[in-house]
Scaffold this motif. Structure first.
Motif, PDB file in Angstrom:
ATOM      1  N   VAL A  54       0.835  -1.207   0.000  1.00 34.72           N
ATOM      2  CA  VAL A  54       0.000   0.000   0.000  1.00 34.72           C
ATOM      3  C   VAL A  54       0.866   1.253   0.000  1.00 34.72           C
ATOM      4  N   LEU A  55       1.927   1.236   0.800  1.00 34.21           N
ATOM      5  CA  LEU A  55       2.822   2.399   0.868  1.00 34.21           C
ATOM      6  C   LEU A  55       3.442   2.699  -0.494  1.00 34.21           C
ATOM      7  N   GLN A  56       3.869   1.664  -1.206  1.00 30.41           N
ATOM      8  CA  GLN A  56       4.454   1.882  -2.530  1.00 30.41           C
ATOM      9  C   GLN A  56       3.443   2.545  -3.463  1.00 30.41           C
ATOM     10  N   LYS A  57       2.192   2.150  -3.364  1.00 32.99           N
ATOM     11  CA  LYS A  57       1.151   2.775  -4.189  1.00 32.99           C
ATOM     12  C   LYS A  57       0.961   4.239  -3.803  1.00 32.99           C
ATOM     13  N   MET A  58       1.022   4.530  -2.518  1.00 29.27           N
ATOM     14  CA  MET A  58       0.900   5.913  -2.053  1.00 29.27           C
ATOM     15  C   MET A  58       2.055   6.754  -2.582  1.00 29.27           C
ATOM     16  N   LEU A  59       3.261   6.179  -2.554  1.00 28.95           N
ATOM     17  CA  LEU A  59       4.430   6.897  -3.047  1.00 28.95           C
ATOM     18  C   LEU A  59       4.358   7.128  -4.548  1.00 28.95           C
ATOM     19  N   ASP A  60       3.563   6.309  -5.237  1.00 31.03           N
ATOM     20  CA  ASP A  60       3.346   6.509  -6.669  1.00 31.03           C
ATOM     21  C   ASP A  60       2.265   7.550  -6.943  1.00 31.03           C
ATOM     22  N   LYS A 102       3.422   3.488  12.450  1.00 28.97           N
ATOM     23  CA  LYS A 102       4.761   2.898  12.432  1.00 28.97           C
ATOM     24  C   LYS A 102       5.827   3.879  11.969  1.00 28.97           C
ATOM     25  N   VAL A 103       5.476   4.742  11.015  1.00 30.11           N
ATOM     26  CA  VAL A 103       6.439   5.730  10.516  1.00 30.11           C
ATOM     27  C   VAL A 103       6.517   6.929  11.448  1.00 30.11           C
ATOM     28  N   GLY A 104       5.455   7.149  12.255  1.00 29.54           N
ATOM     29  CA  GLY A 104       5.461   8.257  13.207  1.00 29.54           C
ATOM     30  C   GLY A 104       4.997   9.567  12.622  1.00 29.54           C
ATOM     31  N   VAL A 105       3.967   9.507  11.773  1.00 24.34           N
ATOM     32  CA  VAL A 105       3.427  10.717  11.132  1.00 24.34           C
ATOM     33  C   VAL A 105       1.913  10.695  11.246  1.00 24.34           C
ATOM     34  N   THR A 106       1.289  11.802  10.853  1.00 27.92           N
ATOM     35  CA  THR A 106      -0.173  11.896  10.931  1.00 27.92           C
ATOM     36  C   THR A 106      -0.806  12.316   9.618  1.00 27.92           C
ATOM     37  N   SER A 107      -0.006  12.466   8.552  1.00 25.73           N
ATOM     38  CA  SER A 107      -0.547  12.912   7.268  1.00 25.73           C
ATOM     39  C   SER A 107       0.331  12.412   6.135  1.00 25.73           C
ATOM     40  N   GLY A 149       3.453  14.534   5.908  1.00 23.33           N
ATOM     41  CA  GLY A 149       4.472  14.112   6.874  1.00 23.33           C
ATOM     42  C   GLY A 149       5.120  12.808   6.477  1.00 23.33           C
ATOM     43  N   LEU A 150       4.331  11.903   5.899  1.00 25.01           N
ATOM     44  CA  LEU A 150       4.860  10.617   5.455  1.00 25.01           C
ATOM     45  C   LEU A 150       5.904  10.799   4.367  1.00 25.01           C
ATOM     46  N   PHE A 151       5.567  11.597   3.356  1.00 28.23           N
ATOM     47  CA  PHE A 151       6.509  11.807   2.252  1.00 28.23           C
ATOM     48  C   PHE A 151       7.783  12.500   2.730  1.00 28.23           C
ATOM     49  N   ALA A 152       7.623  13.458   3.658  1.00 24.50           N
ATOM     50  CA  ALA A 152       8.796  14.151   4.192  1.00 24.50           C
ATOM     51  C   ALA A 152       9.678  13.195   4.989  1.00 24.50           C
ATOM     52  N   ARG A 153       9.054  12.297   5.749  1.00 24.25           N
ATOM     53  CA  ARG A 153       9.802  11.348   6.569  1.00 24.25           C
ATOM     54  C   ARG A 153      10.573  10.354   5.714  1.00 24.25           C
ATOM     55  N   LEU A 154       9.970   9.948   4.603  1.00 26.47           N
ATOM     56  CA  LEU A 154      10.590   8.935   3.770  1.00 26.47           C
ATOM     57  C   LEU A 154      11.567   9.481   2.747  1.00 26.47           C
TER      58      LEU A 154
END
Length: 217
Positions: free
Chosen positions: A165-171, A199-204, A207-212
């Motif tokens: 799912v995360l890979q799809k989000m990153l796409d 698990k990544v420690g974000v709320t949006s 934030g997820l894209f910035a963390r990764l």
């Protein structure tokens, strides 16, 4: 092992240098030709297109990915050994880019033909002589570029489904698009996304894209 010179751990070496990282040990003279040959082979096999040109855009070297791009002649091509843009109006911008490249990384963005994305270039001058040196360039098309991330499922202990799912989000896919693509309910996808955030420690997503971003290779 012949040529190995690893005396003590890295932490031991750092302590001996007052807490600073020690300089990399030079490759023995006898091994340099082999190391340089392997380095060139490594660059030649890279998926990223890379090349070396003179100040006047004469090609000195190009890896396989760059050669394939030249053969396609969609954005960049070779004409009598000189690097040229497919769109004549962009040639002057490419020439200025190479001329003004310095010791730090410079970038250039050129529109592709028919509005199909952009050609993105990174360049750096190699050697101290701005007149007689050469410029190393890497490039890719924005519409063709696929981002790779380093073992994020291991770093954040994601399940296989969460990683998918995360890979799809990153796409750039939305939750609804992911549910349709992998044929799961929207509730299941949203549950995976919530677990990923925890698990990544974000709320949006922002934030997820910035963390990764730091895991992109």
């Amino acid at each position: 092992m012949p040529g190995a010179r690893c005396g003590g751990s890295v932490s031991d070496k750092i302590m001996k240098t007052g807490g600073n990282m020690p300089d990399a040990e030079p490759v023995p003279v006898a091994e340099r030709p082999k190391a340089e040959s392997l380095a060139l082979r490594w660059l030649a096999l890279e998926e990223t297109a890379r090349l070396l040109v003179t100040n006047t855009l004469e090609l000195l070297w190009a890896n396989g990915a760059a050669r394939c791009a030249f053969d396609a002649a969609t954005d960049l091509a070779l004409r009598d050994g000189v690097l040229v843009t497919a769109q004549r109006t962009a040639q002057a911008a490419l020439a200025r880019f190479v001329e003004h490249c310095g010791g730090s990384v410079s970038t250039l963005c050129l529109p592709c033909e028919n509005g199909s994305g952009h050609l993105l270039l990174r360049g750096r001058r190699l050697g101290p002589d701005p007149q007689g040196g050469c410029v190393g360039i890497s490039f890719h098309r924005s519409v063709d570029h696929v981002a790779h991330f380093a073992d994020i499922e291991t770093a954040f202990q994601l399940t296989r489904s969460e990683e998918r799912v995360l890979q799809k989000m990153l796409d750039g896919m939305t939750a609804d698009e992911i549910a349709s693509d992998i044929r799961l309910s929207i509730e299941t996808i949203r549950s995976h996304i919530r677990n990923i955030y925890v698990k990544v420690g974000v709320t949006s997503r922002e934030g997820l894209f910035a963390r990764l971003r730091a895991f992109r290779i």
